[in-house]
Design a protein around this motif. Structure first.
Motif, PDB file in Angstrom:
ATOM      1  N   ALA A  24       1.311 -46.064 -38.165  1.00  0.00           N
ATOM      2  CA  ALA A  24       1.985 -46.247 -37.874  1.00  0.00           C
ATOM      3  C   ALA A  24       2.547 -46.291 -36.643  1.00  0.00           C
ATOM      4  O   ALA A  24       1.338 -45.741 -36.375  1.00  0.00           O
ATOM      5  CB  ALA A  24       3.410 -44.923 -38.234  1.00  0.00           C
ATOM      6  N   THR A  25       3.379 -47.033 -35.887  1.00  0.00           N
ATOM      7  CA  THR A  25       3.520 -46.340 -34.564  1.00  0.00           C
ATOM      8  C   THR A  25       4.770 -45.455 -34.310  1.00  0.00           C
ATOM      9  O   THR A  25       6.044 -45.979 -34.668  1.00  0.00           O
ATOM     10  CB  THR A  25       3.243 -48.083 -33.695  1.00  0.00           C
ATOM     11  OG1 THR A  25       2.817 -48.456 -34.027  1.00  0.00           O
ATOM     12  CG2 THR A  25       4.342 -47.500 -32.431  1.00  0.00           C
ATOM     13  N   VAL A  26       5.130 -44.688 -33.474  1.00  0.00           N
ATOM     14  CA  VAL A  26       6.231 -44.099 -33.433  1.00  0.00           C
ATOM     15  C   VAL A  26       6.305 -44.438 -31.593  1.00  0.00           C
ATOM     16  O   VAL A  26       5.767 -45.050 -30.979  1.00  0.00           O
ATOM     17  CB  VAL A  26       5.600 -42.419 -32.663  1.00  0.00           C
ATOM     18  CG1 VAL A  26       7.270 -41.750 -32.585  1.00  0.00           C
ATOM     19  CG2 VAL A  26       5.106 -41.879 -34.314  1.00  0.00           C
ATOM     20  N   LEU A  27       8.195 -44.984 -31.697  1.00  0.00           N
ATOM     21  CA  LEU A  27       9.137 -45.548 -30.823  1.00  0.00           C
ATOM     22  C   LEU A  27      10.114 -44.565 -30.601  1.00  0.00           C
ATOM     23  O   LEU A  27      10.924 -43.678 -31.194  1.00  0.00           O
ATOM     24  CB  LEU A  27       9.012 -47.097 -31.126  1.00  0.00           C
ATOM     25  CG  LEU A  27      11.011 -47.409 -30.031  1.00  0.00           C
ATOM     26  CD1 LEU A  27       9.755 -47.501 -28.772  1.00  0.00           C
ATOM     27  CD2 LEU A  27      11.435 -48.186 -30.746  1.00  0.00           C
ATOM     28  N   ASP A  28      10.207 -43.808 -29.041  1.00  0.00           N
ATOM     29  CA  ASP A  28      11.037 -42.922 -28.358  1.00  0.00           C
ATOM     30  C   ASP A  28      11.217 -44.037 -27.390  1.00  0.00           C
ATOM     31  O   ASP A  28      10.752 -44.148 -26.286  1.00  0.00           O
ATOM     32  CB  ASP A  28      10.247 -41.682 -28.373  1.00  0.00           C
ATOM     33  CG  ASP A  28      11.256 -40.661 -27.776  1.00  0.00           C
ATOM     34  OD1 ASP A  28      12.050 -41.165 -27.669  1.00  0.00           O
ATOM     35  OD2 ASP A  28      10.726 -39.089 -27.656  1.00  0.00           O
ATOM     36  N   PRO A  29      12.562 -43.423 -27.658  1.00  0.00           N
ATOM     37  CA  PRO A  29      13.068 -44.791 -25.958  1.00  0.00           C
ATOM     38  C   PRO A  29      13.683 -43.496 -25.559  1.00  0.00           C
ATOM     39  O   PRO A  29      14.326 -44.461 -23.929  1.00  0.00           O
ATOM     40  CB  PRO A  29      14.769 -45.756 -27.099  1.00  0.00           C
ATOM     41  CG  PRO A  29      14.539 -45.181 -28.480  1.00  0.00           C
ATOM     42  CD  PRO A  29      13.385 -44.195 -28.882  1.00  0.00           C
TER      43      PRO A  29
END
Length: 74
Positions: A24-29
Motif C-alpha cells: 500500500a501507499t501511505v498518504l500523510d497530508p
C-alpha cells in the motif's frame, strides 16, 4: 525534534500495519517532521507526504531519506 506534535515511530508503525496492507501507499497530508514517513519506509510501504512549512519539510526529508538508506528493519 522541534515539531510541536511529535509522535513515536513505533505508534505510527503499529497504525500503518493495522490499516495499510503490504504494497500500500501511505498518504500523510500533514507530514510535520516525517514520523509517519519514517514508519512507512520501515514497514516497507510507499509514502507520500505533504507539508506546507519549509522548516518541517526539510526535517521530514532528512529523516525519511535516512530511513530509506537504512532499509526495512526486521
Amino acid at each position: 525534534n522541534v515539531h510541536p506534535t511529535v509522535k513515536p515511530v513505533a505508534l505510527m508503525s503499529w497504525l500503518i500495519k493495522l490499516i495499510a496492507p503490504p504494497g500500500a501507499t501511505v498518504l500523510d497530508p500533514f507530514m510535520g517532521s516525517g514520523t509517519t514517513g519514517v514508519a512507512a519506509v520501515q514497514e516497507g510501504r510507499e509514502f507520500i507526504g505533504i507539508e506546507r512549512e519549509a522548516e518541517y519539510l526539510e526535517i521530514a526529508k532528512a529523516r525519511i531519506d535516512n530511513a530509506t538508506r537504512q532499509g526495512v528493519l526486521l
